[in-house]
Design a protein around this motif. Structure first.
Motif, PDB file in Angstrom:
ATOM      1  N   VAL A 137       0.842  -1.192   0.000  1.00 49.49           N
ATOM      2  CA  VAL A 137       0.000   0.000   0.000  1.00 49.49           C
ATOM      3  C   VAL A 137       0.879   1.245   0.000  1.00 49.49           C
ATOM      4  N   ALA A 138       0.436   2.268  -0.721  1.00 50.27           N
ATOM      5  CA  ALA A 138       1.207   3.504  -0.894  1.00 50.27           C
ATOM      6  C   ALA A 138       2.560   3.193  -1.526  1.00 50.27           C
ATOM      7  N   MET A 172      -3.168   5.650  -3.716  1.00 54.43           N
ATOM      8  CA  MET A 172      -4.286   6.553  -3.966  1.00 54.43           C
ATOM      9  C   MET A 172      -3.989   7.530  -5.099  1.00 54.43           C
ATOM     10  N   THR A 173      -2.709   7.649  -5.499  1.00 53.14           N
ATOM     11  CA  THR A 173      -2.302   8.640  -6.489  1.00 53.14           C
ATOM     12  C   THR A 173      -1.936   7.950  -7.796  1.00 53.14           C
ATOM     13  N   GLU A 174      -2.761   8.135  -8.799  1.00 53.38           N
ATOM     14  CA  GLU A 174      -2.552   7.456 -10.076  1.00 53.38           C
ATOM     15  C   GLU A 174      -1.202   7.817 -10.693  1.00 53.38           C
ATOM     16  N   VAL A 203      -3.195  -1.017  -8.590  1.00 51.84           N
ATOM     17  CA  VAL A 203      -4.582  -0.672  -8.273  1.00 51.84           C
ATOM     18  C   VAL A 203      -4.620   0.689  -7.588  1.00 51.84           C
ATOM     19  N   THR A 204      -5.526   1.552  -8.040  1.00 57.35           N
ATOM     20  CA  THR A 204      -5.749   2.826  -7.360  1.00 57.35           C
ATOM     21  C   THR A 204      -6.726   2.589  -6.214  1.00 57.35           C
ATOM     22  N   GLY A 205      -6.330   2.981  -5.004  1.00 60.10           N
ATOM     23  CA  GLY A 205      -7.200   2.735  -3.863  1.00 60.10           C
ATOM     24  C   GLY A 205      -6.748   3.475  -2.622  1.00 60.10           C
ATOM     25  N   ASP A 206      -7.641   3.563  -1.670  1.00 59.34           N
ATOM     26  CA  ASP A 206      -7.445   4.294  -0.417  1.00 59.34           C
ATOM     27  C   ASP A 206      -7.103   3.307   0.695  1.00 59.34           C
ATOM     28  N   PRO A 257      -9.941  -1.711  -1.775  1.00 61.59           N
ATOM     29  CA  PRO A 257     -10.895  -2.346  -2.701  1.00 61.59           C
ATOM     30  C   PRO A 257     -10.626  -3.838  -2.884  1.00 61.59           C
ATOM     31  N   PHE A 258     -10.460  -4.544  -1.759  1.00 60.90           N
ATOM     32  CA  PHE A 258     -10.143  -5.969  -1.795  1.00 60.90           C
ATOM     33  C   PHE A 258     -11.016  -6.716  -0.784  1.00 60.90           C
ATOM     34  N   ALA A 259     -11.227  -7.994  -1.057  1.00 64.65           N
ATOM     35  CA  ALA A 259     -12.044  -8.831  -0.172  1.00 64.65           C
ATOM     36  C   ALA A 259     -11.291  -9.168   1.108  1.00 64.65           C
ATOM     37  N   ASP A 260     -12.037  -9.566   2.128  1.00 62.86           N
ATOM     38  CA  ASP A 260     -11.433 -10.045   3.373  1.00 62.86           C
ATOM     39  C   ASP A 260     -10.505 -11.230   3.086  1.00 62.86           C
TER      40      ASP A 260
END
Length: 250
Positions: free
Chosen positions: A70-71, A95-97, A119-122, A127-130
């Protein structure tokens, strides 16, 4: 503060509304994306590479594992992980494309395309499953998150049982005189360097300030424990300029 009043947080040394921080951080990293790796080398005199090697040494990548970084937009951690575990997979989430664009441009990205996703995400709402990943890493990114407990909760949610969290972040030097010297370097040199190299003094002023607002080693370790992780440990790097934190989803 009443229920209707907006919650506040910090953006460097400024106090801002929580709802505004993500956009401000996004602006910083959009502006610095093209020079991000160069500035990392200059600001740390290349030592960030040693820290990331130490991270991999402790993380011990294995074939068959699926890492969520992440990040991790420019791919540094992803490439290192796959170099050590050619049979692993990595998903980079940022989070930053524009940071992801820089990562995709790197030569390693093409060679590892089958095992590497972007993947773009916060971090606070992944935006992923458990129970999707074996390992979760975040390097020099968690201090920019608006609500760190939310990001840690999301990390635990997407990790499989037995999965491991590892965080590399700037921290606090336990020797006051050394911290004072480091502060003088940070505030007097890094923003000027950002102006000269990236034509952006303000973004690097924020990055320096954000380090001072981040919890110290033990306080952050306690946040990880409160998020539900077990076997929480931390190690100082370069006398505490940075630190590694590890926790397990037991």
């Amino acid at each position: 503060m009443t229920r209707d009043e907006p919650k506040e947080t910090h953006f460097g040394f400024r106090t801002v509304a929580e709802k505004d921080k993500a956009g401000l951080v996004h602006g910083v990293f959009s502006r610095v994306a093209s020079r991000y790796d160069v500035m990392n080398d200059l600001m740390s005199v290349g030592v960030h590479r040693v820290w990331k090697t130490a991270m991999m040494d402790w993380l011990v990548p294995r074939d068959g594992q699926h890492l969520l970084d992440v990040a991790g937009g420019t791919g540094d951690i992803a490439f290192r992980f796959l170099e050590r575990a050619p049979g692993a997979r990595v998903t980079v989430c940022d989070m930053t494309e524009s940071m992801l664009v820089e990562g995709r441009k790197r030569a390693e990205a093409g060679k590892l395309a089958e095992r590497l996703g972007w993947v773009t995400g916060d971090a606070m709402a992944l935006p992923f499953a458990d129970n999707s990943f074996d390992r979760y890493t975040i390097s020099f990114g968690i201090r920019n998150v608006t609500r760190i407990p939310d990001a840690l909760a999301e990390a635990r949610r997407v990790l499989k049982p037995g999965g491991r969290l590892m965080v590399l972040e700037f921290s606090q030097i336990p020797v006051p005189m050394l911290q004072w010297l480091y502060d003088r370097y940070s505030f007097n040199v890094i923003p000027v360097m950002g102006q000269v190299v990236a034509n952006d003094r303000d973004s690097y002023q924020y990055l320096v300030e954000s380090i001072r607002k981040f919890p110290d080693q033990e306080a952050f370790a306690q946040m990880i424990r409160e998020a539900g992780f077990g076997r929480v440990q931390w190690r100082n790097l370069s006398m505490g300029i940075a630190a590694l934190h590890s926790g397990w989803k037991l």
